[in-house]
Design a protein around this motif. Structure first.
Motif, PDB file in Angstrom:
ATOM      1  N   ALA A  79      19.353 -59.784 -19.192  1.00 31.62           N
ATOM      2  CA  ALA A  79      19.613 -60.768 -20.248  1.00 31.62           C
ATOM      3  C   ALA A  79      18.373 -61.067 -21.074  1.00 31.62           C
ATOM      4  N   VAL A  80      17.187 -60.886 -20.484  1.00 30.58           N
ATOM      5  CA  VAL A  80      15.944 -61.123 -21.237  1.00 30.58           C
ATOM      6  C   VAL A  80      15.344 -59.813 -21.736  1.00 30.58           C
ATOM      7  N   GLY A  81      16.106 -58.723 -21.626  1.00 30.63           N
ATOM      8  CA  GLY A  81      15.645 -57.438 -22.131  1.00 30.63           C
ATOM      9  C   GLY A  81      14.735 -56.686 -21.184  1.00 30.63           C
ATOM     10  N   GLY A  82      14.708 -57.067 -19.902  1.00 30.92           N
ATOM     11  CA  GLY A  82      13.825 -56.419 -18.942  1.00 30.92           C
ATOM     12  C   GLY A  82      14.556 -55.427 -18.063  1.00 30.92           C
ATOM     13  N   ARG A  83      13.803 -54.875 -17.113  1.00 31.96           N
ATOM     14  CA  ARG A  83      14.346 -53.891 -16.180  1.00 31.96           C
ATOM     15  C   ARG A  83      13.903 -54.242 -14.766  1.00 31.96           C
ATOM     16  N   VAL A  84      14.677 -53.761 -13.792  1.00 37.04           N
ATOM     17  CA  VAL A  84      14.463 -54.108 -12.388  1.00 37.04           C
ATOM     18  C   VAL A  84      14.134 -52.856 -11.585  1.00 37.04           C
ATOM     19  N   ALA A  85      12.992 -52.875 -10.904  1.00 34.96           N
ATOM     20  CA  ALA A  85      12.643 -51.852  -9.924  1.00 34.96           C
ATOM     21  C   ALA A  85      12.813 -52.454  -8.539  1.00 34.96           C
ATOM     22  N   VAL A  86      13.385 -51.691  -7.617  1.00 35.63           N
ATOM     23  CA  VAL A  86      13.682 -52.214  -6.281  1.00 35.63           C
ATOM     24  C   VAL A  86      13.095 -51.306  -5.214  1.00 35.63           C
ATOM     25  N   HIS A  87      12.283 -51.884  -4.345  1.00 33.19           N
ATOM     26  CA  HIS A  87      11.781 -51.193  -3.164  1.00 33.19           C
ATOM     27  C   HIS A  87      12.882 -51.177  -2.117  1.00 33.19           C
ATOM     28  N   THR A  88      13.218 -49.984  -1.624  1.00 35.75           N
ATOM     29  CA  THR A  88      14.167 -49.888  -0.524  1.00 35.75           C
ATOM     30  C   THR A  88      13.871 -48.651   0.306  1.00 35.75           C
ATOM     31  N   GLN A  89      13.910 -48.835   1.632  1.00 35.16           N
ATOM     32  CA  GLN A  89      13.736 -47.721   2.559  1.00 35.16           C
ATOM     33  C   GLN A  89      14.765 -47.772   3.695  1.00 35.16           C
ATOM     34  N   HIS A  90      15.838 -48.510   3.476  1.00 32.93           N
ATOM     35  CA  HIS A  90      16.916 -48.619   4.454  1.00 32.93           C
ATOM     36  C   HIS A  90      18.247 -48.352   3.759  1.00 32.93           C
ATOM     37  N   GLY A  91      19.188 -47.849   4.517  1.00 28.41           N
ATOM     38  CA  GLY A  91      20.478 -47.518   3.928  1.00 28.41           C
ATOM     39  C   GLY A  91      21.168 -48.703   3.286  1.00 28.41           C
ATOM     40  N   ALA A  92      21.145 -49.860   3.949  1.00 24.04           N
ATOM     41  CA  ALA A  92      21.846 -51.030   3.414  1.00 24.04           C
ATOM     42  C   ALA A  92      21.177 -51.532   2.136  1.00 24.04           C
ATOM     43  N   GLY A  93      19.846 -51.559   2.119  1.00 23.87           N
ATOM     44  CA  GLY A  93      19.147 -51.992   0.919  1.00 23.87           C
ATOM     45  C   GLY A  93      19.371 -51.041  -0.240  1.00 23.87           C
ATOM     46  N   GLY A  94      19.357 -49.739   0.037  1.00 24.90           N
ATOM     47  CA  GLY A  94      19.621 -48.758  -1.007  1.00 24.90           C
ATOM     48  C   GLY A  94      21.017 -48.879  -1.565  1.00 24.90           C
ATOM     49  N   ALA A  95      21.996 -49.077  -0.680  1.00 24.06           N
ATOM     50  CA  ALA A  95      23.378 -49.233  -1.136  1.00 24.06           C
ATOM     51  C   ALA A  95      23.527 -50.469  -2.010  1.00 24.06           C
ATOM     52  N   ALA A  96      22.873 -51.570  -1.626  1.00 21.24           N
ATOM     53  CA  ALA A  96      22.940 -52.796  -2.429  1.00 21.24           C
ATOM     54  C   ALA A  96      22.295 -52.592  -3.795  1.00 21.24           C
ATOM     55  N   ALA A  97      21.171 -51.883  -3.826  1.00 28.20           N
ATOM     56  CA  ALA A  97      20.479 -51.641  -5.092  1.00 28.20           C
ATOM     57  C   ALA A  97      21.343 -50.829  -6.047  1.00 28.20           C
ATOM     58  N   VAL A  98      21.974 -49.789  -5.530  1.00 27.80           N
ATOM     59  CA  VAL A  98      22.818 -48.956  -6.386  1.00 27.80           C
ATOM     60  C   VAL A  98      24.049 -49.731  -6.840  1.00 27.80           C
ATOM     61  N   ALA A  99      24.666 -50.470  -5.933  1.00 21.85           N
ATOM     62  CA  ALA A  99      25.848 -51.255  -6.293  1.00 21.85           C
ATOM     63  C   ALA A  99      25.521 -52.313  -7.337  1.00 21.85           C
ATOM     64  N   ALA A 100      24.298 -52.842  -7.294  1.00 25.85           N
ATOM     65  CA  ALA A 100      23.889 -53.874  -8.250  1.00 25.85           C
ATOM     66  C   ALA A 100      23.514 -53.294  -9.609  1.00 25.85           C
TER      67      ALA A 100
END
Length: 367
Positions: free
Chosen positions: A187-208
């Motif tokens: 909404a403010v024109g930015g982008r999100v980088a997400v650290h993930t090294q677990h299956g659940a965190g990766g799945a949440a990042a992709v789903a989001a």
């Protein structure tokens, strides 16, 4: 290579050339170019007093899309002198642009603008849940406050970096929290980088629908097509994960060791599959020493990524992803030049014949 040279001599720093001219085969397409630096912009129109400084195979500079310069070790504060040294090492090896998804402190005013050092994109400090991430680094926030904290950061610098998961057994960020973060940052024109090294965190990042997944170890390969469709990039930091796994082989057995070694063993095939699925790959080195993005390119190729795609992850693809055009008139005047096609000579990739940054020759062949 520098005009008139025939090999790959040692490098030296130079800024004596008043107007830079380069020519050769430009990647990614291999078309012949003849460019002049008009200030910090490339032009095909001849510029008075231009000096041909390099001819060969030309890239729009290398990119390290995941680097944390300026701190000696995790948890230590940002050191301005060390920051300059680290960035100088990047430039020496042909890096003209970095992305720092996480910094140990507020960078100085010259960060990203010093004419001898790479351009820079950064996400400020890491943002993590309470009880996770390196002590004394980043910010800790509640789930309720995280979207606003991330959006405030992204409004300042364009990016926010969120830690979605940490050690084995730690609870990952819930997908609804990450969705709220993505919505607030976008909404403010930015982008999100997400650290993930677990299956659940990766799945949440992709789903989001985050903009980039950093590391991505233990990511479910079934998610790769969705990542490609929604434009989520993957920065696998493969070389540092491979190196860490080699060191762990000599340690005692433990659940954490099994988690790390299992993830590392699967990571190369995952990255190769991501490339085949059309996921945007970004080359990043993550750890010290700096100036090693060529190692990441070679690790990608060893994992099965085509050399053209692997090199693009450290050059034109990453540059485009971060908002900078390549070797075209009007583009920022950055380039790195090699005597031979670097896709065929990956062993020479970190020894460029010339580096041009902001229209200035900052690295050239000696002699």
């Amino acid at each position: 290579m520098a005009a008139g040279d025939s090999g790959m001599p040692d490098q030296r720093r130079t800024s004596a050339v008043s107007v830079v001219r380069i020519r050769g085969r430009a990647l990614p397409d291999g078309e012949w170019i003849d460019l002049y630096a008009d200030g910090d912009r490339w032009t095909t129109d001849p510029v008075q007093n231009a000096e041909l400084v390099a001819e060969g195979w030309v890239l729009p500079g290398l990119v390290d899309a995941h680097t944390h310069p300026g701190a000696e070790a995790p948890g230590q504060p940002l050191d301005e002198e060390l920051l300059r040294v680290d960035l100088g090492r990047h430039a020496e090896h042909g890096v003209t642009l970095i992305r720092a998804p996480g910094l140990a402190g507020e960078p100085p005013s010259w960060f990203g603008t010093d004419p001898d050092l790479p351009r820079a994109v950064h996400a400020g400090p890491w943002i993590a849940q309470h009880g996770q991430f390196f002590a004394d680094w980043g910010r800790r926030t509640t789930h309720a406050d995280l979207p606003e904290v991330a959006a405030t950061q992204a409004a300042r610098t364009g990016w926010a970096k969120v830690i979605a998961d940490w050690l084995p057994g730690d609870a990952p960020l819930p997908v609804d929290v990450l969705r709220a973060v993505v919505a607030a940052v976008h909404a403010v024109g930015g982008r999100v980088a997400v650290h993930t090294q677990h299956g659940a965190g990766g799945a949440a990042a992709v789903a989001a629908g985050v903009d980039s997944v950093e590391h991505g170890m233990h990511l479910d390969p079934a998610l790769l097509h969705r990542m490609a469709e929604q434009g989520t990039a993957l920065t696998p930091t493969l070389s540092v994960i491979n190196g860490a796994s080699q060191r762990l082989r000599d340690t005692a057995d433990s659940p954490r060791r099994r988690w790390a070694l299992g993830g590392a063993a699967a990571h190369g095939p995952l990255v190769a599959a991501a490339a085949e699925a059309g996921v945007t790959l970004l080359a990043g080195t993550d750890s010290r020493p700096h100036g090693r993005v060529a190692d990441e390119v070679r690790a990608l190729v060893a994992a099965g990524v085509r050399p053209h795609v692997a090199l693009g992850a450290a050059s034109w693809t990453a540059r485009d992803y971060l908002g900078l055009p390549g070797l075209v008139p009007g583009a920022p005047a950055d380039a790195v030049v090699y005597p031979d096609d670097p896709r065929q000579h990956l062993d020479r990739l970190d020894r460029p014949g010339a580096v041009v940054l902001r229209g200035r020759l900052v690295r050239a062949a000696a002699g």
